[in-house]
Design a protein around this motif. Structure first.
Motif, short mmCIF file in Angstrom:
data_model
loop_
_atom_site.label_atom_id
_atom_site.label_comp_id
_atom_site.label_asym_id
_atom_site.label_seq_id
_atom_site.Cartn_x
_atom_site.Cartn_y
_atom_site.Cartn_z
N THR A 67 -2.04 2.69 4.14
CA THR A 67 -1.89 4.01 3.51
C THR A 67 -0.56 4.11 2.76
O THR A 67 -0.46 4.84 1.76
CB THR A 67 -1.99 5.15 4.55
N ILE A 108 -1.31 2.78 -0.63
CA ILE A 108 -2.05 3.78 -1.42
C ILE A 108 -1.12 4.86 -1.93
O ILE A 108 -1.16 5.25 -3.10
CB ILE A 108 -3.17 4.40 -0.56
N MET A 162 -1.88 16.41 -4.14
CA MET A 162 -1.86 15.53 -2.98
C MET A 162 -1.02 16.13 -1.86
O MET A 162 -1.42 16.13 -0.69
CB MET A 162 -1.31 14.15 -3.36
N LEU A 212 -9.64 9.38 2.15
CA LEU A 212 -8.92 8.41 1.33
C LEU A 212 -9.87 7.63 0.42
O LEU A 212 -9.58 7.40 -0.76
CB LEU A 212 -8.14 7.43 2.21
N SER A 230 -9.80 7.86 -3.67
CA SER A 230 -9.52 6.63 -4.43
C SER A 230 -10.67 6.28 -5.37
O SER A 230 -10.44 5.81 -6.49
CB SER A 230 -9.24 5.46 -3.48
N SER A 248 -6.27 13.52 -6.33
CA SER A 248 -5.00 13.53 -5.61
C SER A 248 -5.10 14.35 -4.33
O SER A 248 -4.55 13.99 -3.28
CB SER A 248 -3.92 14.09 -6.54
N ILE A 257 -6.75 12.42 -1.52
CA ILE A 257 -5.79 11.45 -0.96
C ILE A 257 -4.84 12.14 0.00
O ILE A 257 -4.54 11.64 1.09
CB ILE A 257 -5.01 10.75 -2.09
N ALA A 269 -7.95 1.55 0.34
CA ALA A 269 -8.55 2.69 1.04
C ALA A 269 -9.70 2.23 1.93
O ALA A 269 -9.85 2.68 3.07
CB ALA A 269 -9.03 3.73 0.03
#
Length: 493
Positions: free
Chosen positions: A273, A276, A306, A337, A341, A360, A363, A472
């Motif tokens: 993560t 990411i 995000m 996630l 993605s 975003s 995520i 992800a």
């Protein structure tokens, strides 16, 4: 007589310290297109993040160990002071190279801020309280997400980009004052030492692989003599580091606690993560500014989504964690996630910044659910004397992921751009992308050249998002290995 810690005031100071670290990300990433345009050197763009992350990745383990040995307060003060000095220096940078050096200084101090702030909360609240208090801590991300891009956009547009670094200083000083006056730690002495040899070995190993990832294909061939030498050095030093950690009396990373499968997989998922997170925060503003032709403040708000999803999900996770355990909460985060993605993979300029913001947001939800679950679980699984190190180890994996991500995605972006230019027989370099990052510079480019550069940048960022989606899916697969069960509290807590 030991003075009583004023928990609400300490929590406020901790939240302010975390805000300083969180707002650094939202302000700097929003301002980076403008900074790169003014200072030049787009090919060094990823080093602005990599240099900072390299030092914070290494020092987080040292600070975690020192905090267990000497207490949270003095080590927190040292780290935050270095961070603020680095912030001041960053504002005086006159070139991309200077900014990279000053970001190194900033990173040396940053290794203390988040892990020790989080450890302090672990000390003064029980596991059940921590699960609920995470909602407050995560609200920091929401506040920084909303205020960071606005403040950063306004400072860049109406004042100067230097102030995106200097705004940290008064806030950091106020946070230190709150911790100094209201946190009273128990008087404990621990006969422990810091594994400085391990720290040096880890720094050399990380630096070697970082140079190979970022500069390979540009300054030297990735599999040239220099490239292969860097790989060999990194491999050998990593081996020596792991051996050192097994032999050291007080290792930087205590692999014994990793025998707990929840801690093992929580740390591995934190690594992926982290990859990411840096990919989205580093390159989403570049896509929105350079490909979608939006202003810096719009690019900032796309990234803000995000950090809005993060605290909302984290607050929800705090309520669900005690009831359902870390597996179900983190699994829901892993699904989010993957959704976010994949939305980035299918993003194009025509979909506009709203699509980017929605991607975003997903995520952020994934980050909030997984991070809250892992921190609460890890801190509940160890004693107070190990809590600083255990928290720092999790932060290290996240930062290591950031470091890997910054390097890998920088290499993908630069490599695919150069490949595109060569295939189209264009005489551009990576630094020509600087001209796409502001409205003023775009207006000076002939339309045919503008289209060529934007096509190349969009194609390159598309490959970055494919790589993000890969990590992800890896995160989700790792989460499936987390044992089912409830959160528990260590007996020594």
């Amino acid at each position: 007589m030991q003075k009583e810690t004023k928990r609400p005031l300490v929590l406020a100071a901790v939240m302010l310290a975390m805000f300083v670290g969180a707002v650094e990300a939202t302000i700097v990433t929003t301002a980076m297109p403008t900074i790169a345009s003014e200072l030049g050197g787009f090919s060094r763009y990823s080093w602005i993040f990599s240099s900072y992350l390299l030092m914070s990745t290494v020092t987080v383990l040292i600070y975690g160990k020192l905090a267990d040995v000497f207490g949270r307060k003095p080590i927190f003060f040292v780290g935050l002071t270095i961070f603020l000095i680095g912030s001041i220096l960053c504002g005086f940078a006159g070139s991309m190279e200077q900014l990279i050096i000053y970001r190194l200084v900033q990173g040396i101090g940053a290794g203390a801020v988040m892990p020790i702030a989080t450890t302090i909360v672990g000390d003064i609240y029980s596991t059940e309280e921590r699960a609920k208090i995470q909602g407050y801590l995560s609200s920091v991300w929401g506040i920084s997400a909303v205020s960071g891009p606005v403040i950063g956009g306004l400072l860049v547009q109406y004042v100067n980009w230097q102030f995106v670094f200097w705004v940290n200083v008064p806030l950091g000083i106020l946070a230190m004052a709150g911790i100094f006056f209201f946190l009273h730690e128990p008087k404990e002495t621990h006969n422990a030492s810091v594994d400085y040899r391990g720290a040096v070995l880890l720094t050399i190993a990380l630096s070697s692989i970082l140079v190979w990832l970022v500069e390979g294909g540009q300054a030297f061939g990735r599999f040239s003599l220099i490239g292969l030498l860097l790989l060999a050095v990194s491999a050998v030093i990593f081996f020596l580091f792991f051996r050192q950690e097994q032999l050291a009396k007080d290792p930087l990373i205590s692999f014994s606690i990793w025998k707990n499968p929840i801690i093992l997989y929580a740390n591995l998922v934190s690594l992926t993560t982290g990859v990411i997170l840096i990919g989205i925060s580093s390159y989403l503003p570049t896509y929105v500014s350079g490909v979608m032709e939006q202003k810096a403040i719009i690019a900032g708000f796309a990234l803000t989504a995000m950090s809005i999803g993060w605290p909302l999900a984290s607050s929800l996770a705090g309520h669900l964690l005690i009831r359902f355990g870390p597996f179900l909460v983190s699994f829901a985060g892993g699904i989010s996630l993957v959704v976010g993605s994949m939305m980035f993979v299918f993003m194009n300029a025509g979909l506009g910044p709203i699509w980017a913001a929605c991607s975003s947001f997903f995520i952020g939800v994934g980050m909030g659910l997984t991070n809250t679950s892992f921190i609460v679980t890890i801190q509940g699984a160890v004693s107070r004397t190990q809590r600083g190190s255990a928290t720092a180890a999790n932060m290290f994996m996240k930062n290591f992921g950031n470091t890997i991500g910054a390097s890998v995605f920088g290499a993908i972006l630069n490599g695919t751009l150069l490949t595109y230019f060569a295939a189209e027989k264009l005489t551009y370099s990576v630094d020509n992308v600087n001209s796409l990052l502001t409205e003023e510079s775009r207006s000076l480019i002939p339309i045919k050249e503008l289209v060529s550069l934007q096509t190349g940048l969009e194609n390159s960022l598309h490959w970055v998002y494919i790589a993000i989606a890969f990590f992800a899916w890896i995160s989700l697969l790792l989460i499936l290995r987390i044992p089912r069960g409830k959160v528990y509290e260590h007996v020594d807590n």
